[in-house]
Write an enzyme that holds these catalytic residues in place. Structure first.
Site, PDB file in Angstrom:
ATOM      1  N   HIS A  60      45.863  54.452  49.304  1.00  0.00           N
ATOM      2  CA  HIS A  60      45.369  53.462  50.085  1.00  0.00           C
ATOM      3  C   HIS A  60      45.635  52.223  49.887  1.00  0.00           C
ATOM      4  O   HIS A  60      44.487  52.313  48.916  1.00  0.00           O
ATOM      5  CB  HIS A  60      43.885  54.231  50.926  1.00  0.00           C
ATOM      6  CG  HIS A  60      44.995  54.692  51.952  1.00  0.00           C
ATOM      7  ND1 HIS A  60      45.056  56.761  51.453  1.00  0.00           N
ATOM      8  CD2 HIS A  60      44.523  55.308  53.807  1.00  0.00           C
ATOM      9  CE1 HIS A  60      44.596  57.120  52.522  1.00  0.00           C
ATOM     10  NE2 HIS A  60      45.095  56.668  53.553  1.00  0.00           N
ATOM     11  N   ASN A  91      41.868  55.571  41.676  1.00  0.00           N
ATOM     12  CA  ASN A  91      41.634  55.469  42.687  1.00  0.00           C
ATOM     13  C   ASN A  91      40.328  56.262  43.794  1.00  0.00           C
ATOM     14  O   ASN A  91      40.144  56.364  44.522  1.00  0.00           O
ATOM     15  CB  ASN A  91      42.678  56.193  43.753  1.00  0.00           C
ATOM     16  CG  ASN A  91      42.720  56.828  44.731  1.00  0.00           C
ATOM     17  OD1 ASN A  91      42.569  56.432  45.880  1.00  0.00           O
ATOM     18  ND2 ASN A  91      43.124  57.797  45.725  1.00  0.00           N
ATOM     19  N   ASP A 186      40.961  32.684  41.352  1.00  0.00           N
ATOM     20  CA  ASP A 186      42.269  32.667  40.694  1.00  0.00           C
ATOM     21  C   ASP A 186      42.903  33.121  39.749  1.00  0.00           C
ATOM     22  O   ASP A 186      44.258  32.995  39.569  1.00  0.00           O
ATOM     23  CB  ASP A 186      41.495  31.312  40.165  1.00  0.00           C
ATOM     24  CG  ASP A 186      41.338  30.207  40.524  1.00  0.00           C
ATOM     25  OD1 ASP A 186      42.469  29.973  41.768  1.00  0.00           O
ATOM     26  OD2 ASP A 186      40.613  28.861  40.565  1.00  0.00           O
ATOM     27  N   GLU A 189      45.637  35.585  42.079  1.00  0.00           N
ATOM     28  CA  GLU A 189      46.594  34.261  41.667  1.00  0.00           C
ATOM     29  C   GLU A 189      47.355  33.938  40.783  1.00  0.00           C
ATOM     30  O   GLU A 189      48.666  33.867  40.886  1.00  0.00           O
ATOM     31  CB  GLU A 189      46.072  32.521  42.606  1.00  0.00           C
ATOM     32  CG  GLU A 189      45.102  32.863  43.965  1.00  0.00           C
ATOM     33  CD  GLU A 189      45.141  31.655  44.332  1.00  0.00           C
ATOM     34  OE1 GLU A 189      44.799  31.753  45.866  1.00  0.00           O
ATOM     35  OE2 GLU A 189      45.327  30.873  43.656  1.00  0.00           O
ATOM     36  N   PHE A 196      46.114  33.340  47.852  1.00  0.00           N
ATOM     37  CA  PHE A 196      45.529  33.506  49.125  1.00  0.00           C
ATOM     38  C   PHE A 196      44.604  32.447  49.235  1.00  0.00           C
ATOM     39  O   PHE A 196      44.285  31.223  48.915  1.00  0.00           O
ATOM     40  CB  PHE A 196      44.228  34.694  48.099  1.00  0.00           C
ATOM     41  CG  PHE A 196      44.846  36.127  47.509  1.00  0.00           C
ATOM     42  CD1 PHE A 196      45.673  36.627  48.690  1.00  0.00           C
ATOM     43  CD2 PHE A 196      44.862  35.244  46.033  1.00  0.00           C
ATOM     44  CE1 PHE A 196      46.463  37.594  47.491  1.00  0.00           C
ATOM     45  CE2 PHE A 196      45.715  37.017  45.204  1.00  0.00           C
ATOM     46  CZ  PHE A 196      46.146  37.134  46.243  1.00  0.00           C
ATOM     47  N   GLN A 205      38.373  25.574  49.065  1.00  0.00           N
ATOM     48  CA  GLN A 205      39.124  27.143  48.108  1.00  0.00           C
ATOM     49  C   GLN A 205      39.040  26.750  46.208  1.00  0.00           C
ATOM     50  O   GLN A 205      39.673  27.899  45.567  1.00  0.00           O
ATOM     51  CB  GLN A 205      40.627  26.964  48.344  1.00  0.00           C
ATOM     52  CG  GLN A 205      41.635  27.552  49.913  1.00  0.00           C
ATOM     53  CD  GLN A 205      42.793  27.826  49.332  1.00  0.00           C
ATOM     54  OE1 GLN A 205      43.273  28.937  48.627  1.00  0.00           O
ATOM     55  NE2 GLN A 205      43.848  26.975  50.176  1.00  0.00           N
ATOM     56  N   GLU A 209      37.188  29.787  44.300  1.00  0.00           N
ATOM     57  CA  GLU A 209      38.427  31.182  44.377  1.00  0.00           C
ATOM     58  C   GLU A 209      37.812  30.381  42.227  1.00  0.00           C
ATOM     59  O   GLU A 209      38.804  31.438  41.675  1.00  0.00           O
ATOM     60  CB  GLU A 209      39.775  30.531  44.178  1.00  0.00           C
ATOM     61  CG  GLU A 209      39.523  30.826  45.730  1.00  0.00           C
ATOM     62  CD  GLU A 209      41.345  30.811  46.310  1.00  0.00           C
ATOM     63  OE1 GLU A 209      42.510  29.980  45.484  1.00  0.00           O
ATOM     64  OE2 GLU A 209      41.892  30.902  47.485  1.00  0.00           O
TER      65      GLU A 209
END
Length: 215
Positions: A60, A91, A186, A189, A196, A205, A209
């Site tokens: 999921h 998972n 970061d 990203e 984000f 941010q 971040e």
């Protein structure tokens, strides 16, 4: 939850959701894995049985346990457009432990905004070897944590907590502590090319971040 779905890879680019006490109840896990009939005409609909024998879990993005208020809410998390082929050790090990931890933040009075996805290609499942046809090489998640309230974007400050992880989609990590995979937002990203928390002012941010969570 919101999905950016990749037709060619048969899995999401990312899934984003809000987690607060208002989403949690006593609805049991529905386990009704199924194809998503809302995909555009002509797109292959991944079936609930497509991972059978692959050595990978139907992992999921938005967890079943994050949507337990109603049967419909919980059932919606079992659409295959919410799934990534995840190594069982990932998972069922550190990934599940992180999900459980995030829910404890909610039950202690917080609300979360979460984005998750896979990156790269290839992973190792329970059959051994490296599979490129179903698995992303890494799984990542970014989280912003706020005390429960309203006007959420305006309440984000330079001291707001963020949590980010990048985990390998491989076997052998079942007993690993999820916190060892923490990185900055970061870094995720850079890995993904995404921006984000983009509704938050850039000056804030840039600070929240760049931090690697250590709580």
């Amino acid at each position: 939850y919101a999905v950016s779905y990749n037709r060619d890879k048969g899995r999401p680019n990312w899934v984003s959701w809000h987690l607060a006490s208002s989403w949690l109840g006593s609805t049991p896990r529905q386990d009704d894995f199924r194809n998503d009939t809302t995909l555009p005409a002509g797109w292959y609909q991944v079936q609930g049985t497509d991972y059978s024998g692959s050595g990978f879990d139907r992992g999921h993005h938005c967890p079943s346990a994050d949507r337990t208020l109603t049967v419909a809410d919980n059932s919606s998390t079992f659409l295959m457009t919410n799934m990534l082929p995840q190594s069982p050790d990932n998972n069922q090990g550190p990934w599940a432990n992180m999900e459980n931890y995030l829910r404890t933040l909610v039950t202690s009075g917080n609300e979360l905004y979460v984005v998750m996805g896979g990156s790269g290609s290839g992973g190792t499942g329970s059959n051994g070897g490296t599979t490129y046809t179903v698995a992303g090489g890494k799984v990542w998640k970014v989280v912003i944590v706020l005390p429960s309230g309203t006007n959420d974007v305006s309440r984000v400050t330079t001291s707001t907590r963020t949590i980010a992880v990048i985990m390998p989609n491989t076997q052998g990590i079942r007993t690993a502590d999820w916190k060892t995979y923490r990185v900055s937002v970061d870094q995720v990203e850079t890995l993904t090319g995404y921006n984000f928390f983009s509704n938050v002012p850039a000056t804030i941010q840039n600070i929240i971040e760049s931090v690697v969570d250590n709580q």
